[in-house]
Design a protein around this motif. Sequence first.
Motif, PDB file in Angstrom:
ATOM      1  N   LYS A  79      24.428  15.158 -25.927  1.00 43.03           N
ATOM      2  CA  LYS A  79      23.585  14.062 -25.437  1.00 43.03           C
ATOM      3  C   LYS A  79      24.183  12.710 -25.824  1.00 43.03           C
ATOM      4  O   LYS A  79      24.129  11.749 -25.050  1.00 43.03           O
ATOM      5  CB  LYS A  79      22.165  14.202 -25.965  1.00 43.03           C
ATOM      6  N   THR A  80      24.789  12.633 -27.015  1.00 46.99           N
ATOM      7  CA  THR A  80      25.483  11.410 -27.420  1.00 46.99           C
ATOM      8  C   THR A  80      26.621  11.127 -26.461  1.00 46.99           C
ATOM      9  O   THR A  80      26.820   9.988 -26.018  1.00 46.99           O
ATOM     10  CB  THR A  80      26.023  11.531 -28.867  1.00 46.99           C
ATOM     11  N   TRP A  81      27.385  12.174 -26.123  1.00 53.18           N
ATOM     12  CA  TRP A  81      28.497  12.025 -25.188  1.00 53.18           C
ATOM     13  C   TRP A  81      28.014  11.469 -23.847  1.00 53.18           C
ATOM     14  O   TRP A  81      28.622  10.560 -23.284  1.00 53.18           O
ATOM     15  CB  TRP A  81      29.213  13.354 -24.969  1.00 53.18           C
ATOM     16  N   GLU A  82      26.914  11.983 -23.354  1.00 50.35           N
ATOM     17  CA  GLU A  82      26.395  11.526 -22.062  1.00 50.35           C
ATOM     18  C   GLU A  82      26.081  10.029 -22.091  1.00 50.35           C
ATOM     19  O   GLU A  82      26.235   9.341 -21.089  1.00 50.35           O
ATOM     20  CB  GLU A  82      25.143  12.322 -21.669  1.00 50.35           C
ATOM     21  N   LYS A  83      25.679   9.517 -23.248  1.00 45.37           N
ATOM     22  CA  LYS A  83      25.352   8.096 -23.380  1.00 45.37           C
ATOM     23  C   LYS A  83      26.599   7.213 -23.422  1.00 45.37           C
ATOM     24  O   LYS A  83      26.580   6.087 -22.926  1.00 45.37           O
ATOM     25  CB  LYS A  83      24.530   7.856 -24.647  1.00 45.37           C
ATOM     26  N   VAL A  84      27.686   7.695 -24.037  1.00 43.10           N
ATOM     27  CA  VAL A  84      28.866   6.836 -24.220  1.00 43.10           C
ATOM     28  C   VAL A  84      29.956   7.071 -23.181  1.00 43.10           C
ATOM     29  O   VAL A  84      30.796   6.203 -22.974  1.00 43.10           O
ATOM     30  CB  VAL A  84      29.487   7.006 -25.632  1.00 43.10           C
ATOM     31  N   GLU A  85      29.940   8.201 -22.502  1.00 40.56           N
ATOM     32  CA  GLU A  85      31.046   8.588 -21.616  1.00 40.56           C
ATOM     33  C   GLU A  85      31.341   7.560 -20.544  1.00 40.56           C
ATOM     34  O   GLU A  85      32.494   7.219 -20.290  1.00 40.56           O
ATOM     35  CB  GLU A  85      30.740   9.954 -20.977  1.00 40.56           C
TER      36      GLU A  85
END
Length: 189
Positions: free
Chosen positions: A173-179
């Motif tokens: 979920k963190t990745w989805e925010k920063v990608e």
Amino acid sequence: MKRKRSDRLDWKRVPVRKYYQEEVRDGNHPGIVHYFYMKEIKTPLMDAFFSQPTPVADQGFLYIQYFPFGEQHTVTTMFSDSGEIVQQYIDIVHSHGQDPDGVPWYLDLYLDIVMLPTGEYRLVDEDELQEAWQQKMVTSEQVKMAYDEAKRLIKNLSSRQKDWITWAKTCYKTWEKVESRLLSHQIEV
């Protein structure tokens, strides 16, 4: 020992990739988390450790590699392009740290544990560890260290895997925010 970096610049099968990392200081998972996204891929990769070959590298796949502080292993959770976990790969390591450019590295002791989301697992690459020992690339003490760490992890694998999967999904979920904010890095192939 093999020295490896989590940005996998030597991996020519992924000419366009995105990566991001963060230091995590929460009480349960202190360490470095490295995200490696395969934006374009030349050759998909399949693992054949189990009865059915498992796709582990393809366009749109994401590796979340966790470097726990003070431990002698790293855990890579491999997500498919649809966000499903395909497997977890535990590298038994002598040590790990960060290069001056901030990218995590590890000294690989060859011995690994591969786990499916079902809980099925395999201890793999024992032949590579033995070959490294015969070629004096690792010492007898390091061979023992690798097996001791693998045994320690396997002993509590089912409870650890549930925790790692839950945490990896949070990291996803963190990745989805920063990608979307990251630039793609292209390497020469």
